[in-house]
Motif scaffolding. Structure first.
Motif, PDB file in Angstrom:
ATOM      1  N   MET A  31      -8.624 -12.262  22.173  1.00 46.93           N
ATOM      2  CA  MET A  31      -7.891 -11.805  23.354  1.00 46.93           C
ATOM      3  C   MET A  31      -8.125 -12.736  24.538  1.00 46.93           C
ATOM      4  SD  MET A  31      -6.086  -9.415  22.297  1.00 46.93           S
ATOM      5  CE  MET A  31      -5.390  -9.084  23.876  1.00 46.93           C
ATOM      6  N   THR A  35      -5.170 -14.790  26.429  1.00 54.52           N
ATOM      7  CA  THR A  35      -4.984 -14.686  27.875  1.00 54.52           C
ATOM      8  C   THR A  35      -4.977 -16.072  28.523  1.00 54.52           C
ATOM      9  OG1 THR A  35      -6.077 -12.536  27.834  1.00 54.52           O
ATOM     10  CG2 THR A  35      -5.896 -13.629  29.964  1.00 54.52           C
ATOM     11  N   LEU A  64       1.248  -9.184  26.308  1.00 57.00           N
ATOM     12  CA  LEU A  64      -0.190  -9.386  26.496  1.00 57.00           C
ATOM     13  C   LEU A  64      -0.811  -8.218  27.245  1.00 57.00           C
ATOM     14  CD1 LEU A  64      -2.641 -11.298  26.198  1.00 57.00           C
ATOM     15  CD2 LEU A  64      -2.036 -12.211  28.441  1.00 57.00           C
ATOM     16  N   LEU A  68      -3.734  -5.761  25.803  1.00 60.27           N
ATOM     17  CA  LEU A  68      -5.054  -5.717  26.448  1.00 60.27           C
ATOM     18  C   LEU A  68      -5.556  -4.301  26.646  1.00 60.27           C
ATOM     19  CD1 LEU A  68      -4.814  -8.547  29.124  1.00 60.27           C
ATOM     20  CD2 LEU A  68      -6.165  -8.529  27.051  1.00 60.27           C
ATOM     21  N   ILE A  70      -5.299  -2.144  29.163  1.00 55.92           N
ATOM     22  CA  ILE A  70      -5.935  -1.965  30.451  1.00 55.92           C
ATOM     23  C   ILE A  70      -5.612  -0.559  30.966  1.00 55.92           C
ATOM     24  CG2 ILE A  70      -6.014  -2.760  32.848  1.00 55.92           C
ATOM     25  CD1 ILE A  70      -5.188  -5.512  31.814  1.00 55.92           C
TER      26      ILE A  70
END
Length: 72
Positions: A31, A35, A64, A68, A70
């Motif tokens: 990851m 990124t 992305l 991730l 988040i």
């Protein structure tokens, strides 16, 4: 007759081994690399006068961010 569907485990294979930390480290490394490459893509597109940001760049960024995971 054996009740196992796939047979017995091979000799020397520890089925109780825990590899979660190793797997988490591998995922984190991949990851981080992804990124960095997306960042480099945006940097290259914005610094190059002949290349503009297009819809595919934004789709890569959205993908992305979704991967991730988040917490917003």
């Amino acid at each position: 007759m054996s009740s196992l569907v796939i047979g017995t485990a091979p000799e020397g294979l520890d089925l109780s081994a825990n590899r979660i930390a190793q797997n988490d480290g591998t995922v984190a490394a991949v990851m981080a690399i992804a990124t960095v490459f997306v960042g480099l893509r945006f940097w290259a597109r914005t610094t190059n006068k002949s290349a503009d940001l297009a819809y595919d760049d934004w789709f890569v960024l959205v993908a992305l961010v979704c991967i991730l995971d988040i917490p917003w």
